[in-house]
Design a protein around this motif. Structure first.
Motif, PDB file in Angstrom:
ATOM      1  N   LEU A 132       0.785  -1.223   0.000  1.00 38.92           N
ATOM      2  CA  LEU A 132       0.000   0.000   0.000  1.00 38.92           C
ATOM      3  C   LEU A 132       0.821   1.279   0.000  1.00 38.92           C
ATOM      4  O   LEU A 132       0.427   2.267  -0.588  1.00 38.92           O
ATOM      5  CB  LEU A 132      -0.941   0.002   1.206  1.00 38.92           C
ATOM      6  CG  LEU A 132      -1.816  -1.246   1.348  1.00 38.92           C
ATOM      7  CD1 LEU A 132      -2.670  -1.146   2.599  1.00 38.92           C
ATOM      8  CD2 LEU A 132      -2.708  -1.422   0.127  1.00 38.92           C
ATOM      9  N   ARG A 133       1.964   1.270   0.678  1.00 42.30           N
ATOM     10  CA  ARG A 133       2.728   2.512   0.770  1.00 42.30           C
ATOM     11  C   ARG A 133       3.865   2.573  -0.247  1.00 42.30           C
ATOM     12  O   ARG A 133       4.640   3.502  -0.266  1.00 42.30           O
ATOM     13  CB  ARG A 133       3.302   2.685   2.180  1.00 42.30           C
ATOM     14  CG  ARG A 133       2.260   3.051   3.197  1.00 42.30           C
ATOM     15  CD  ARG A 133       2.809   3.784   4.397  1.00 42.30           C
ATOM     16  NE  ARG A 133       1.761   3.926   5.397  1.00 42.30           N
ATOM     17  CZ  ARG A 133       1.631   3.129   6.453  1.00 42.30           C
ATOM     18  NH1 ARG A 133       2.506   2.179   6.668  1.00 42.30           N
ATOM     19  NH2 ARG A 133       0.638   3.306   7.295  1.00 42.30           N
ATOM     20  N   GLN A 134       3.969   1.569  -1.100  1.00 40.72           N
ATOM     21  CA  GLN A 134       5.037   1.605  -2.095  1.00 40.72           C
ATOM     22  C   GLN A 134       4.556   2.329  -3.352  1.00 40.72           C
ATOM     23  O   GLN A 134       3.366   2.387  -3.633  1.00 40.72           O
ATOM     24  CB  GLN A 134       5.494   0.185  -2.422  1.00 40.72           C
ATOM     25  CG  GLN A 134       6.124  -0.491  -1.219  1.00 40.72           C
ATOM     26  CD  GLN A 134       6.633  -1.883  -1.520  1.00 40.72           C
ATOM     27  OE1 GLN A 134       7.050  -2.177  -2.638  1.00 40.72           O
ATOM     28  NE2 GLN A 134       6.581  -2.744  -0.527  1.00 40.72           N
ATOM     29  N   ASP A 153      -6.947   6.377   3.544  1.00 41.80           N
ATOM     30  CA  ASP A 153      -6.320   7.681   3.754  1.00 41.80           C
ATOM     31  C   ASP A 153      -5.060   7.572   4.602  1.00 41.80           C
ATOM     32  O   ASP A 153      -4.174   8.408   4.514  1.00 41.80           O
ATOM     33  CB  ASP A 153      -7.319   8.654   4.404  1.00 41.80           C
ATOM     34  CG  ASP A 153      -8.060   8.026   5.575  1.00 41.80           C
ATOM     35  OD1 ASP A 153      -8.072   6.781   5.676  1.00 41.80           O
ATOM     36  OD2 ASP A 153      -8.618   8.768   6.399  1.00 41.80           O
ATOM     37  N   LEU A 154      -4.956   6.552   5.437  1.00 38.31           N
ATOM     38  CA  LEU A 154      -3.834   6.474   6.360  1.00 38.31           C
ATOM     39  C   LEU A 154      -2.820   5.386   5.991  1.00 38.31           C
ATOM     40  O   LEU A 154      -1.662   5.453   6.367  1.00 38.31           O
ATOM     41  CB  LEU A 154      -4.346   6.221   7.777  1.00 38.31           C
ATOM     42  CG  LEU A 154      -5.358   7.242   8.289  1.00 38.31           C
ATOM     43  CD1 LEU A 154      -5.903   6.840   9.638  1.00 38.31           C
ATOM     44  CD2 LEU A 154      -4.735   8.629   8.371  1.00 38.31           C
ATOM     45  N   ASP A 155      -3.269   4.383   5.275  1.00 37.27           N
ATOM     46  CA  ASP A 155      -2.395   3.243   4.993  1.00 37.27           C
ATOM     47  C   ASP A 155      -1.723   3.313   3.621  1.00 37.27           C
ATOM     48  O   ASP A 155      -0.875   2.477   3.315  1.00 37.27           O
ATOM     49  CB  ASP A 155      -3.198   1.934   5.048  1.00 37.27           C
ATOM     50  CG  ASP A 155      -3.555   1.551   6.475  1.00 37.27           C
ATOM     51  OD1 ASP A 155      -2.791   1.927   7.375  1.00 37.27           O
ATOM     52  OD2 ASP A 155      -4.585   0.890   6.678  1.00 37.27           O
ATOM     53  N   CYS A 156      -2.154   4.257   2.781  1.00 33.51           N
ATOM     54  CA  CYS A 156      -1.661   4.237   1.407  1.00 33.51           C
ATOM     55  C   CYS A 156      -0.667   5.366   1.143  1.00 33.51           C
ATOM     56  O   CYS A 156      -0.643   6.366   1.855  1.00 33.51           O
ATOM     57  CB  CYS A 156      -2.825   4.339   0.433  1.00 33.51           C
ATOM     58  SG  CYS A 156      -3.888   2.911   0.562  1.00 33.51           S
ATOM     59  N   ALA A 207      -2.841   9.558  -0.198  1.00 37.67           N
ATOM     60  CA  ALA A 207      -4.220   9.623   0.264  1.00 37.67           C
ATOM     61  C   ALA A 207      -5.106  10.397  -0.703  1.00 37.67           C
ATOM     62  O   ALA A 207      -6.292  10.104  -0.844  1.00 37.67           O
ATOM     63  CB  ALA A 207      -4.264  10.257   1.649  1.00 37.67           C
ATOM     64  N   VAL A 208      -4.515  11.380  -1.381  1.00 31.58           N
ATOM     65  CA  VAL A 208      -5.329  12.237  -2.250  1.00 31.58           C
ATOM     66  C   VAL A 208      -5.947  11.421  -3.383  1.00 31.58           C
ATOM     67  O   VAL A 208      -7.158  11.464  -3.612  1.00 31.58           O
ATOM     68  CB  VAL A 208      -4.483  13.406  -2.800  1.00 31.58           C
ATOM     69  CG1 VAL A 208      -5.283  14.209  -3.805  1.00 31.58           C
ATOM     70  CG2 VAL A 208      -4.018  14.286  -1.648  1.00 31.58           C
ATOM     71  N   GLU A 210      -4.067  15.624   3.154  1.00 30.64           N
ATOM     72  CA  GLU A 210      -4.271  16.566   2.051  1.00 30.64           C
ATOM     73  C   GLU A 210      -3.065  16.656   1.136  1.00 30.64           C
ATOM     74  O   GLU A 210      -3.162  17.039  -0.016  1.00 30.64           O
ATOM     75  CB  GLU A 210      -4.535  17.977   2.618  1.00 30.64           C
ATOM     76  CG  GLU A 210      -5.834  18.106   3.358  1.00 30.64           C
ATOM     77  CD  GLU A 210      -6.995  17.605   2.554  1.00 30.64           C
ATOM     78  OE1 GLU A 210      -7.083  17.988   1.376  1.00 30.64           O
ATOM     79  OE2 GLU A 210      -7.793  16.795   3.080  1.00 30.64           O
ATOM     80  N   LEU A 211      -1.900  16.352   1.700  1.00 27.30           N
ATOM     81  CA  LEU A 211      -0.668  16.584   0.953  1.00 27.30           C
ATOM     82  C   LEU A 211      -0.342  15.490  -0.065  1.00 27.30           C
ATOM     83  O   LEU A 211       0.548  15.647  -0.882  1.00 27.30           O
ATOM     84  CB  LEU A 211       0.504  16.754   1.910  1.00 27.30           C
ATOM     85  CG  LEU A 211       0.481  18.052   2.722  1.00 27.30           C
ATOM     86  CD1 LEU A 211       1.658  18.108   3.664  1.00 27.30           C
ATOM     87  CD2 LEU A 211       0.468  19.273   1.817  1.00 27.30           C
ATOM     88  N   GLY A 212      -1.018  14.364   0.002  1.00 31.01           N
ATOM     89  CA  GLY A 212      -0.742  13.335  -0.995  1.00 31.01           C
ATOM     90  C   GLY A 212       0.541  12.574  -0.719  1.00 31.01           C
ATOM     91  O   GLY A 212       0.843  12.247   0.427  1.00 31.01           O
TER      92      GLY A 212
END
Ligand code: SF4
Ligand code: FES
Ligand code: FES
Lengths: 783, 164
Positions: free
Chosen positions: A346-348, A555-558, A561-562, A771-773
């Motif tokens: 998810l965060r890659q 919104d928190l794990d990826c 988020a945007v 908000e910052l993506g």
């Protein structure tokens, strides 16, 4: 040196030279009472409880501090030994309260147990006892210092194991107190271990205290759900409810320790926002319903997307903390429905080299091996925060003489000494590695534009020294926008120096996800699929009509988020299998199915080193939540798909393991790329995830959240190097506005020398900064 | 985090300390902690503060808590402001048998303070101490480097005059 013969209680024993009597006795199963001795701590010999009789010695000797000698004879239960032990016990109890019934440690107290076994019923001491004021050492540990017997285990733990000396012995003689002296919260991320080490009720778990008695608890083995090594834990439950988590010894993985994250994350389990019943959206309202209705609703919704569009319009995202069985069933369901869009990373962001990956991300050797390298290169990792227990291993290694070099995007102060470092902003990060690679491969054309520094030479030479070395890649490297390039460079360095490589993946089961096929380009066991699916990022960017999320808070794990929010907003049908509610999904999901967290389901985690560790459900399901593997099986049935008749997780695992025997496919070479300056980017964001914000469970553990605020400091802020501030003409008093991919945010400025020039550190994984993506990437300051 | 700033240590203390530290092998700077505390205490008019202890820790690059441990262990470091003269009265066994209690009483009356207190004029601090290894001449008191032995009320008065 060969073994030594000694005799304990008439038993002839072999002992390693330089070992202590107590060690030999422990191995032989002869118990000697002790308080201050602990096998993983340096010997202090200050409690004297371990006194034993030794031949040719007029006095009893402490077994923990008496080295073995050839022909030595020891008696642990002779009249002399017993008298000595009894006397020590009486001394210890002089100043210890005798009110076990009101002490939280009662029932699992070493002092209580040993005074039963070795003490006397009465004492000669009839005077007043000393009392010591308690201390506030933070939200995790409660103190009751009158109960302290000054064994100094807690002090030695900080000194030797945690590498952060916070507690000390203040004062002298009868006035000695264990204290921080200046009141402050303990900041070590493995601090909870002193609770287990403390033989008495002086240090206890603050959140657990007075909620249960030891004898009411049922202890069940499990595997920790947050770190990549699969820490062994014991879960203590009462009437089916988790009351606390403690370490379970495993020499090869976590020894006798666990991190605070693993110890206290259970506090999130029963939070108010836990989903208890299946929910479906009816006319924009959430309606509780029964499982059957919810599942039918899910199937209909997905079916509609398939028939109106194609299965290609469906994407599935799953938390890297899911079990292997869940991964396997999810990809099976998804692929049978006709979609290959499934991912857990998810965060890659950068997946361009995914075809060259082995069956699961590479990790050479074992976890315990990490102690034995002579050189370690740490790439893009705040290791102490990401994998606290691996950091403890590295610390052990450094104490034994290992040289650790860090190549990072922030100059972290670790609990071990580093031999050298290179720090660069995210957009310049690649050059740190490229420099090292160039020393080793001066001819490599891709590196033509790279310059080499003195530090590069030092690191390269150390790695080339042909001793045992390893390069470790952490979450910051793996989540970096140029992760593939980082891996390519690291591979080049590893090849040139013949050193080992280890990817410290995020989550507890990334290896399981790869093996089970929760990746878009391969099914179970690395089998390549004909038509690869979309990866975690593309699934959001090329928005799908339907999403199935398994324990994901988008919104928190990826990573971004945007785009996740945008994709969810336009999707026709969103199914969330989730333990908790999430405000974003409240807005955009159509069905929420309550699934069981790790404590309520059976499953298997595979650690980074490829070790499969199965565990059972240890607590009762909360509300109507069900294990996700069962939910996925039922969905398979409702879709009339073949092969979803599993009676247990073992059967699922068996099927996966059968396919393991197929041959692994050969891997293509990792493609290289020309390393050159990125002329456009001037400033980049370093979006680290705060200590206790990694997944939905820790985010809900309140005691960890308050600890995080103390350890990390202000969470909502821009941290920057004073030099960057000068260039940007900002001061630390003001708030500045930053813009990233259209999102804007006003944040206070904190000067922080650890941040390299041209980087702005702003935490990700927080609702306020979504908000910052993108976590990394270009950022600008608009005043 | 410990940072080698030593900001609070005066130039004089740092110089003294630098000279002292060369006696120890590199990496063993912690051995200098006792001497460092002495210098710092002297420089600060006889007592240590938290800030000063922190500064010493940072200067020696050792954990702050290990400086607190040393400073709180030894009675010659003062963690609160003290008078110019610290009168240490031995109350250990030999002195106790030879009426050290009376010595204390007399001092308390003469100075108008209790144990561990300092006179209003900042001259005297009264303390109790363990055996000073001068039992043959008990009861004993120690002020600075000097021992006052076989104490009687008269001798105490003389001592106070001498010190006053
Ligand atoms: S607090 Fe517990 S572990 Fe620490 S010294 Fe006291 S008894 Fe030992
Ligand atoms: S266990 Fe041996 S002295 Fe404490
Ligand atoms: S007891 Fe007072 S000097 Fe020894």
């Amino acid at each position: 040196m060969s073994d030594i013969d000694i005799e304990i209680d008439g038993k002839l024993l072999k002992a390693k030279p330089n070992s202590m009597v107590i060690q030999v006795a422990d191995e032989a199963g002869i118990y000697i009472p002790r308080f201050c001795y602990h096998k993983h701590l340096p010997v202090a010999a200050n409690c004297r409880m371990c006194l034993v009789e030794m031949d040719k010695s007029p006095k009893a000797v402490p077994a923990c501090a008496t080295p073995v000698m050839s022909g030595m004879k020891i008696w642990t239960r002779s009249p002399k030994a017993l008298a000595a032990q009894k006397a020590v016990m009486e001394f210890l109890l002089i100043n210890h309260p005798l009110d076990c019934p009101i002490c939280d440690q009662g029932g699992e107290c070493e002092l209580q147990d040993l005074s039963m076994g070795y003490g006397a019923a009465n004492s000669y001491f009839t005077y007043g006892k000393r009392a010591v004021a308690d201390q506030d050492i933070g939200p995790l540990i409660e103190t009751e210092m009158t109960r302290c017997i000054q064994c100094t285990r807690c002090v030695r733990f900080g000194d030797e194991i945690a590498g952060l000396r916070e507690l000390g012995a203040i004062g002298r003689g009868e006035h000695m107190e264990i204290s921080t002296y200046v009141t402050h919260a303990i900041k070590s991320e493995v601090s909870g271990n002193i609770i287990d080490l403390c033989p008495v009720g002086a240090l206890t778990s603050k959140p657990f205290r007075f909620t249960a008695r030891a004898w009411e608890l049922k202890q069940s083995p499990s595997i920790a759900p947050h770190d990549c090594l699969g820490t062994h834990i014991n879960v203590h439950t009462r009437a089916g409810k988790v009351m606390r988590v403690v370490p379970r010894e495993n020499k090869a993985l976590n020894e006798t320790w666990i991190a605070d994250r693993e110890r206290y994350s259970y506090l999130g389990l029963y939070q108010a926002d836990r989903v208890t019943k299946p929910l479906i959206r009816v006319h924009d309202h959430w309606q509780e319903t029964d499982w059957q209705t919810a599942l039918n609703y899910t199937v209909e919704g997905l079916q509609q997307v398939i028939s109106q569009q194609t299965a290609d319009q469906m994407g599935a995202l799953v938390s890297p903390n899911a079990t292997t069985e869940e991964f396997f069933l999810l990809q099976k369901l998804w692929r049978q429905l006709g979609s290959s869009h499934i991912d857990h990373r998810l965060r890659q962001i950068d997946f361009s080299d995914q075809d060259s990956f082995p069956v699961f991300p590479q990790f050479d050797g074992s976890i315990a091996d990490l102690e034995n390298y002579s050189t370690i290169l740490l790439v893009g990792s705040n290791i102490q925060k990401e994998q606290p227990l691996i950091a403890l291993r590295l610390r052990k290694a450094v104490l034994k003489g290992t040289n650790i070099f860090a190549v990072n995007m922030m100059d972290y102060a670790f609990n071990f000494k580093i031999a050298g470092k290179k720090i660069a902003a995210p957009h310049e990060f690649i050059f740190t590695l490229a420099g090292i690679a160039k020393v080793l491969l001066p001819e490599q054309a891709d590196l033509a534009e790279v310059s080499v520094s003195e530090e590069d030479r030092v690191i390269a030479e150390r790695l080339r020294a042909r001793e045992k070395s390893i390069i470790l890649l952490g979450a910051l490297a793996l989540n970096h926008p140029q992760a593939a390039l980082i891996r390519w460079l690291v591979h080049q360095i590893a090849k040139a120096t013949e050193c080992a490589l280890g990817l410290l993946t995020e989550g507890s089961n990334a290896a399981g996800a790869w093996l089970a096929g929760a990746i878009p380009h391969r099914t179970a066991v690395g089998e390549k699929v004909k038509l690869g699916g979309l990866d975690a990022q593309s699934m959001w960017k090329q928005a799908r009509q339907a999403y199935l999320l398994v324990n994901v808070e988008p919104d928190l794990d990826c990573a971004n988020a945007v785009v996740a929010k945008q994709a969810l907003a336009q999707a026709k049908f969103v199914v969330s299998l989730s333990v908790f509610k999430n405000p974003l999904l409240d807005c955009h999901a159509d069905v929420i199915l309550p699934i069981a967290p790790f404590t309520e389901t059976a499953g298997t985690f595979v650690n980074v080193a490829g070790q499969w560790q199965s565990f059972k459900g240890v607590a009762q399901p909360y509300g109507e939540s069900r294990p996700a593997w069962k939910v996925l099986c039922v969905l398979g049935h409702l879709f009339h798909l073949p092969g979803f008749d599993y009676a247990s997780t073992e059967e699922v695992l068996q099927e996966l393991k059968l396919s393991l025997q197929r041959n692994a496919t050969t891997l293509p070479e990792v493609p290289g790329a020309i390393i050159q300056k990125n002329g456009v980017m001037k400033l980049s964001r370093l979006g680290e995830i705060p200590l206790y914000a990694g997944d939905s469970l820790v985010r809900r553990a309140h005691a960890l959240q308050s600890t995080q605020a103390i350890i990390e400091g202000e969470l909502l802020a821009v941290r920057m190097n004073p030099q960057t501030a000068r260039e940007l003409k900002v001061t630390s008093e003001e708030k500045i506005k930053v813009r990233q991919q259209g999102g804007e945010l006003s944040l206070p400025v904190i000067f922080d020398k650890r941040v390299p020039p041209r980087a702005l550190s702003i935490f990700g994984g927080l609702a306020a900064t979504t908000e910052l993506g993108e976590l990394f990437g270009a950022i600008e300051v608009i005043k | 985090m410990t940072e080698a700033t030593g900001i609070l240590l005066s130039e004089k203390v740092r110089e003294q300390l630098d000279r002292w530290m060369v006696r120890y092998p590199v990496g063993q700077e912690r051995s200098a902690v006792m001497q460092a505390l002495h210098y710092a205490q002297e420089d600060n008019g006889g007592h240590l503060t938290e800030d000063i202890m922190d500064a010493v820790a940072d200067y020696l690059r050792i954990p702050r808590i290990s400086v607190y441990e040393v400073a709180s262990f030894y009675s010659m470091y003062n963690l609160v402001p003290v008078g110019k003269c610290i009168i240490n009265v031995c109350t250990n066994i030999s002195c106790m048998l030879c009426d050290s209690e009376k010595v204390l009483e007399h001092l308390k009356i003469r100075l108008g303070i209790e144990l561990n207190e300092t006179t209003a004029d900042g001259k005297f601090t009264l303390r109790e101490t363990e055996c000073l290894a001068a039992c043959v001449n008990a009861p004993v008191a120690q002020v600075g480097k000097k021992y006052y032995e076989n104490l009687t009320p008269e001798k105490i008065d003389a001592m106070l005059n001498e010190l006053g």
